[in-house]
Motif scaffolding. Structure first.
Motif, PDB file in Angstrom:
ATOM      1  N   ILE A 224      -8.562   7.823  -0.087  1.00  0.00           N
ATOM      2  CA  ILE A 224      -8.249   6.948  -1.222  1.00  0.00           C
ATOM      3  C   ILE A 224      -9.262   7.159  -2.354  1.00  0.00           C
ATOM      4  O   ILE A 224      -8.919   7.178  -3.532  1.00  0.00           O
ATOM      5  N   PHE A 225     -10.532   7.354  -1.976  1.00  0.00           N
ATOM      6  CA  PHE A 225     -11.590   7.567  -2.969  1.00  0.00           C
ATOM      7  C   PHE A 225     -11.312   8.828  -3.785  1.00  0.00           C
ATOM      8  O   PHE A 225     -11.387   8.818  -5.015  1.00  0.00           O
ATOM      9  N   LYS A 226     -10.944   9.881  -3.093  1.00  0.00           N
ATOM     10  CA  LYS A 226     -10.677  11.144  -3.784  1.00  0.00           C
ATOM     11  C   LYS A 226      -9.446  11.023  -4.671  1.00  0.00           C
ATOM     12  O   LYS A 226      -9.420  11.561  -5.792  1.00  0.00           O
TER      13      LYS A 226
ATOM     14  N   MET B 137     -12.081   0.043  -4.472  1.00  0.00           N
ATOM     15  CA  MET B 137     -12.844   1.120  -5.084  1.00  0.00           C
ATOM     16  C   MET B 137     -13.886   0.563  -6.061  1.00  0.00           C
ATOM     17  O   MET B 137     -15.000   1.068  -6.157  1.00  0.00           O
ATOM     18  N   ALA B 138     -13.507  -0.498  -6.768  1.00  0.00           N
ATOM     19  CA  ALA B 138     -14.467  -1.125  -7.678  1.00  0.00           C
ATOM     20  C   ALA B 138     -15.658  -1.679  -6.908  1.00  0.00           C
ATOM     21  O   ALA B 138     -16.813  -1.548  -7.330  1.00  0.00           O
TER      22      ALA B 138
ATOM     23  N   ALA C  68       0.832  -1.208   0.000  1.00  0.00           N
ATOM     24  CA  ALA C  68       0.000   0.000   0.000  1.00  0.00           C
ATOM     25  C   ALA C  68       0.859   1.247   0.000  1.00  0.00           C
ATOM     26  O   ALA C  68       0.531   2.251  -0.636  1.00  0.00           O
ATOM     27  N   GLY C  69       1.979   1.194   0.727  1.00  0.00           N
ATOM     28  CA  GLY C  69       2.867   2.351   0.775  1.00  0.00           C
ATOM     29  C   GLY C  69       3.532   2.643  -0.558  1.00  0.00           C
ATOM     30  O   GLY C  69       3.866   3.788  -0.863  1.00  0.00           O
ATOM     31  N   LYS C  70       3.719   1.618  -1.386  1.00  0.00           N
ATOM     32  CA  LYS C  70       4.358   1.806  -2.686  1.00  0.00           C
ATOM     33  C   LYS C  70       3.409   2.428  -3.698  1.00  0.00           C
ATOM     34  O   LYS C  70       3.768   3.285  -4.471  1.00  0.00           O
ATOM     35  N   ASN C  71       2.163   1.948  -3.724  1.00  0.00           N
ATOM     36  CA  ASN C  71       1.205   2.381  -4.748  1.00  0.00           C
ATOM     37  C   ASN C  71      -0.191   2.345  -4.156  1.00  0.00           C
ATOM     38  O   ASN C  71      -0.944   1.419  -4.385  1.00  0.00           O
ATOM     39  N   GLU C  72      -0.514   3.349  -3.393  1.00  0.00           N
ATOM     40  CA  GLU C  72      -1.748   3.335  -2.627  1.00  0.00           C
ATOM     41  C   GLU C  72      -2.982   3.260  -3.504  1.00  0.00           C
ATOM     42  O   GLU C  72      -3.889   2.471  -3.267  1.00  0.00           O
ATOM     43  N   THR C  73      -3.019   4.055  -4.566  1.00  0.00           N
ATOM     44  CA  THR C  73      -4.197   4.075  -5.429  1.00  0.00           C
ATOM     45  C   THR C  73      -4.369   2.749  -6.157  1.00  0.00           C
ATOM     46  O   THR C  73      -5.451   2.166  -6.172  1.00  0.00           O
TER      47      THR C  73
END
Length: 532
Positions: free
Chosen positions: A464-466, A429-430, A417-422
């Motif tokens: 994360i959503f934003k 999110m899906a 998660a720290g590397k690529n949170e989105t």
């Protein structure tokens, strides 16, 4: 390398041919002696070829891989089953494990995991074959190497494969019968099995170093015979005339253990006289080793009052397993610990069923990880090592292993998660978007409810959503509602009140106000543009 017989089964011709042609089975120690395109055909091939290992798909038409396993068990044909399953075949995989499958592999097959699994199956079969071989040519072995021969005979004797009369005969031939001054002490030693599962890359090297260290510290002072016990641990049977040998061995053993960083499990028997004392010391040390192994350094232990616990097992299984999975999805160590403690406190009292429920929750966690974002090699190895060592893990130790693997899963998720949170949370999110679409007509639909549905903290979820959609949750919700309202206005004669109900805004005036802000027109004005 001695090649063992392998049969491969899959009812999909293309997949079967791929399994036959893609892999270098000989390098893994196997000769493919037959293949089958159905469960019925598989039974015929297995009966005819008597293979050592069967690699079979679980889900097949008419006769499944599970049915093949059940039938082979009834016919008492000895072979190992490695089963293949898709991510969603959880119940099939669980049933296969209940039937005693050596291992299962998830489709699509990972080449390294396949090689590791088949190597383990090969070693298991070879060990079993060697243990079944009868000991022959005693005279030749005596002439060649009497000490090595005696070591083998003693190993067979303590494992109840040779009667006492026979080993007495061997001692007599060698003119080495024990007298009244000879004592026998057995020492069992190995690295904790938990270390093997959770630190598989370092295990073999550490194990070798530990045994070398033990021999250097302890056994250079005594004459002994060394071999592997029935459970794979190292066994040293010491012959001595020293009355204080146990105390001395214990002191030296502690010195060796203190110099090693990995956890060493060891046990020492009392001294026993005579040939019968060899077996007594071995049995006592093995029993003590089992206790030491099960009660070694533990994050958790089964509660003493467990037998008094009663629960509805069906509800137990479903509710508590889901809570464990959800705590991992949220990357919450505290919640995982709380839910896992609750889980073990309510395990059934039979040890076999305890292991069964632990196995089941590990399967569910693995499928969840695979279905969301996958697992790295470290995680794959830990799960594979856990499954391959199930038969050697008592329930108490299995609890420790499972908890450590689950904690490691959270650690790896946090690192990723720290590397690529989105990118890491795209699956979440899906799922959130699908939830919003499904509940759009509910006026109380909120960020809190949506975050709870995907098991994330609302504040963290909002951030994360934003980051994912480049707008706040509230802006996204309004956009979705207004887009749906536009479609309904464009499609026909739906009333404004009905549209309000469908988009979760009960107040028509407020709806009209929002709609004008979003489109620049009132709903009635927008509708006129699409009237014929």
């Amino acid at each position: 390398m001695e090649l063992l017989k392998l049969v491969i089964v899959d009812d999909e011709p293309i997949l079967l041919q791929g399994l036959l042609d893609t892999y270098d089975w000989e390098s893994m120690g196997f000769e493919v002696v037959g293949s089958a395109k159905s469960g019925v055909q598989a039974l015929e091939v297995i009966r005819r070829e008597q293979p050592h290992v069967v690699l079979t798909d679980i889900r097949m038409k008419q006769m499944t891989g599970l049915m093949v396993m059940e039938e082979i068990q009834k016919e008492q044909i000895s072979c190992l089953f490695v089963v293949l399953s898709a991510y969603r075949d959880f119940e099939y995989a669980k049933h296969a494990c209940d039937l005693g499958a050596y291992a299962y592999l998830l489709k699509p097959i990972d080449d390294e995991q396949l090689r590791s699994t088949m190597t383990g199956a090969y070693n298991t079969c070879i060990k079993q074959l060697r243990s079944e071989e009868k000991y022959e040519s005693w005279e030749q072995l005596l002439l060649k190497d009497d000490d090595s021969f005696l070591q083998v005979v003693i190993q067979k004797y303590v494992q109840n494969l040779i009667p006492e009369e026979k080993i007495t005969e061997v001692f007599s031939v060698l003119h080495d019968l024990p007298d009244n001054h000879d004592f026998f002490i057995t020492v069992c030693a190995d690295i904790d099995l938990v270390y093997k599962i959770t630190n598989s890359l370092d295990y073999e090297a550490s194990r070798y170093a530990v045994i070398q260290e033990l021999e250097a510290h302890v056994f250079e002072h005594f004459s002994y015979w060394k071999f592997e016990g029935e459970d794979g641990n190292y066994v040293f049977i010491i012959k001595t005339q020293q009355k204080n040998a146990v105390r001395q061995i214990k002191t030296l053993l502690e010195q060796a253990k203190n110099e090693e960083k990995c956890p060493v499990i060891a046990s020492i028997s009392k001294p026993y006289k005579g040939i019968s004392g060899i077996r007594k010391s071995y049995e006592e040390a093995q029993k003590l080793f089992g206790i030491a192994s099960a009660s070694g350094a533990s994050a958790f232990t089964i509660p003493e009052d467990l037998e008094e616990q009663e629960d509805d097992l069906n509800q137990f299984s479903e509710d508590r397993e889901i809570r464990i999975i959800n705590s991992i999805r949220k990357n919450d160590f505290v919640e995982l610990k709380e839910t896992f403690i609750d889980f073990i406190y309510h395990l059934p009292k039979e040890e076999a069923r305890q292991c069964q429920y632990l196995h089941k929750v590990m399967l569910r966690v693995q499928f969840m990880l695979q279905d969301t974002y996958g697992m790295n090699e470290d995680m794959k190895n830990q799960f594979a090592n856990y499954y391959s060592n199930l038969n050697h893990l008592p329930a108490v130790k299995a609890v420790d292993v499972c908890y450590k693997i689950l904690c490691r899963a959270i650690e790896l998720r946090q690192e990723e998660a720290g590397k690529n949170e989105t990118g890491y949370f795209k699956e979440y999110m899906a799922e959130a978007v699908a939830y919003i679409e499904e509940h759009l007509q509910e006026e109380d639909l909120s960020i809190i409810a949506t975050a709870a549905h995907v098991y994330l903290n609302p504040v963290y979820f909002g951030r994360i959503f934003k980051s994912t959609f480049h707008m706040t949750f509230k802006q996204y919700l309004v956009k979705k509602r207004m887009d749906k309202a536009k479609r309904m206005l464009e499609e026909g004669d739906t009333s404004i009140r009905t549209i309000c109900e469908e988009v979760g805004i009960s107040n028509p005036s407020y709806f009209s106000q929002l709609f004008k802000q979003y489109t620049g027109k009132l709903p009635s004005e927008y509708k006129k543009e699409y009237e014929v």
